[in-house]
Design a protein around this motif. Structure first.
Motif, PDB file in Angstrom:
ATOM      1  N   ARG A   1      57.854 152.728 -50.065  1.00 34.39           N
ATOM      2  CA  ARG A   1      57.481 151.928 -51.232  1.00 34.39           C
ATOM      3  C   ARG A   1      58.406 150.739 -51.452  1.00 34.39           C
ATOM      4  NH1 ARG A   1      59.122 152.302 -56.467  1.00 34.39           N
ATOM      5  NH2 ARG A   1      60.212 154.254 -56.006  1.00 34.39           N
ATOM      6  N   VAL A   2      59.729 150.923 -51.309  1.00 32.70           N
ATOM      7  CA  VAL A   2      60.665 149.846 -51.643  1.00 32.70           C
ATOM      8  C   VAL A   2      61.405 149.295 -50.438  1.00 32.70           C
ATOM      9  CG1 VAL A   2      61.011 150.778 -53.961  1.00 32.70           C
ATOM     10  CG2 VAL A   2      62.592 151.419 -52.134  1.00 32.70           C
ATOM     11  N   GLY A   3      61.217 149.886 -49.256  1.00 29.79           N
ATOM     12  CA  GLY A   3      61.880 149.372 -48.070  1.00 29.79           C
ATOM     13  C   GLY A   3      63.186 150.085 -47.779  1.00 29.79           C
ATOM     14  N   PRO A   4      63.835 149.729 -46.665  1.00 27.91           N
ATOM     15  CA  PRO A   4      65.076 150.419 -46.254  1.00 27.91           C
ATOM     16  C   PRO A   4      66.249 150.106 -47.166  1.00 27.91           C
ATOM     17  CG  PRO A   4      64.638 148.552 -44.823  1.00 27.91           C
ATOM     18  CD  PRO A   4      63.434 148.682 -45.701  1.00 27.91           C
ATOM     19  N   ARG A   5      67.219 150.971 -47.125  1.00 30.15           N
ATOM     20  CA  ARG A   5      68.443 150.809 -47.907  1.00 30.15           C
ATOM     21  C   ARG A   5      69.501 150.150 -47.015  1.00 30.15           C
ATOM     22  NH1 ARG A   5      70.900 152.532 -52.552  1.00 30.15           N
ATOM     23  NH2 ARG A   5      72.934 153.557 -52.490  1.00 30.15           N
ATOM     24  N   ALA A   6      70.296 149.256 -47.588  1.00 30.75           N
ATOM     25  CA  ALA A   6      71.315 148.546 -46.822  1.00 30.75           C
ATOM     26  C   ALA A   6      72.281 149.532 -46.174  1.00 30.75           C
ATOM     27  CB  ALA A   6      72.076 147.591 -47.734  1.00 30.75           C
ATOM     28  N   LEU A   7      72.701 149.230 -44.941  1.00 35.23           N
ATOM     29  CA  LEU A   7      73.582 150.142 -44.204  1.00 35.23           C
ATOM     30  C   LEU A   7      74.904 150.358 -44.934  1.00 35.23           C
ATOM     31  CD1 LEU A   7      73.047 149.035 -40.487  1.00 35.23           C
ATOM     32  CD2 LEU A   7      72.191 151.089 -41.642  1.00 35.23           C
ATOM     33  N   ARG A   8      75.425 149.312 -45.596  1.00 35.61           N
ATOM     34  CA  ARG A   8      76.688 149.475 -46.342  1.00 35.61           C
ATOM     35  C   ARG A   8      76.535 150.527 -47.430  1.00 35.61           C
ATOM     36  NH1 ARG A   8      78.596 147.780 -51.115  1.00 35.61           N
ATOM     37  NH2 ARG A   8      76.670 146.627 -51.543  1.00 35.61           N
ATOM     38  N   LEU A   9      75.385 150.518 -48.088  1.00 37.91           N
ATOM     39  CA  LEU A   9      75.148 151.480 -49.158  1.00 37.91           C
ATOM     40  C   LEU A   9      74.912 152.881 -48.598  1.00 37.91           C
ATOM     41  CD1 LEU A   9      72.854 149.326 -51.476  1.00 37.91           C
ATOM     42  CD2 LEU A   9      75.326 149.715 -51.641  1.00 37.91           C
ATOM     43  N   VAL A  10      74.245 152.951 -47.450  1.00 33.66           N
ATOM     44  CA  VAL A  10      74.058 154.256 -46.798  1.00 33.66           C
ATOM     45  C   VAL A  10      75.416 154.849 -46.432  1.00 33.66           C
ATOM     46  CG1 VAL A  10      73.126 155.435 -44.772  1.00 33.66           C
ATOM     47  CG2 VAL A  10      71.752 153.714 -45.959  1.00 33.66           C
TER      48      VAL A  10
END
Length: 293
Positions: free
Chosen positions: A57-66
């Motif tokens: 629904r909203v797309g991938p999460r930034a790698l830094r945040l992961v």
């Protein structure tokens, strides 16, 4: 939807769902490593499908945040092992009170790393709260209180270690929150928490799944659904929109209910000294926040 709700209400409801977690651990009869690991592992059966829907629904999460989510989860897994170990020595209600040394550590982390300065009234209340924590553990006064065969000093040490790692989790969750994802960060941190709890728990007491009966699985499933899924979906959405000291103060509410539930459902005996310690903890946090809107 959660991002549009009142963050104070979300944090209060979310933190209140943790009140029964200690009771669920005791009723399951699972050892330290097993309870800590399954709290996270069982939650993934609910969180993974929800996270996949959110990512579509909203797309991938930034790698830094992961990366922040993964490190936060490792701290959470360690927290769970220490917390369950604390329950064995001071009881479910008292261990939940001890966990709230996070109320001191969390704002200090935000002060040191983010410049989110804690108010003077908060700093003045800290010594009062620490005295209350020591009394709650039963290191002063007759007996260990809720668990007569337990070691109150070990319970205090484990409870404080759980509180410090818990504060680290909350701090990193606050840094990584509010970026358009609600379920995904909880899912990622829960997966890494399962890994940390599984490794540390296996070394601590072993992971014993074979001896769990049907009711033990029911209690552990309740632990995962309330203490992991519901709690962190609500709290994770609220924390980025609260100041560090306000968020930490709200999260001190569960011990009040936890002590009462442990007395009612587990028959845990609380000494007058321990009860006085609980009162000091709550009073210190109320005093530190009473002028904050």
């Amino acid at each position: 939807m959660l991002d549009r709700a009142n963050p104070v209400v979300l944090a209060i409801v979310g933190s209140a769902t943790t009140s029964a977690t200690g009771v669920f651990v005791k009723l399951s009869g699972a050892n330290t490593g097993t309870a800590a690991f399954l709290r996270c592992a069982l939650a993934l059966f609910v969180l993974v499908p929800m996270a996949l829907v959110e990512l579509r629904r909203v797309g991938p999460r930034a790698l830094r945040l992961v990366g922040l989510d993964l490190v936060a989860g490792l701290l959470l897994g360690v927290d769970y092992v220490f917390w369950v170990a604390s329950i064995q020595h001071v009881g479910a209600g008292m261990a939940t009170v001890l966990l709230n040394v996070q109320v001191v550590v969390f704002p200090l982390l935000a002060w040191v790393f983010l410049g989110d300065r804690a108010p003077l009234r908060f700093l003045l209340a800290v010594p009062v709260m620490l005295v209350g924590v020591a009394l709650t553990a039963g290191v002063v006064g007759p007996g260990a209180g809720a668990v007569s065969e337990g070691d109150p000093w070990l319970g205090l040490a484990y409870g404080c270690a759980a509180g410090v790692t818990y504060a680290g989790y909350l701090f990193l969750s606050r840094l990584g929150g509010g970026q358009g994802h609600t379920v995904t960060p909880v899912c990622v941190s829960t997966a890494s928490a399962a890994l940390a709890a599984g490794v540390l728990g296996a070394l601590w007491s072993g992971i014993d799944l074979a001896s769990l009966d049907t009711m033990a699985w029911v209690w552990l499933a309740m632990l995962a659904l309330t203490g992991q899924v519901l709690t962190w979906l609500l709290v994770g959405s609220a924390l980025p929109r609260l100041t560090a000291s306000t968020g930490a103060a709200i999260l001190v509410l569960p011990p009040v209910l936890a002590v009462a539930m442990s007395a009612v459902f587990l028959g845990e005996r609380v000494t007058p000294v321990q009860l006085g310690g609980c009162v000091l903890v709550v009073l210190a946090i109320w005093l530190s926040q009473r002028q904050r809107r």
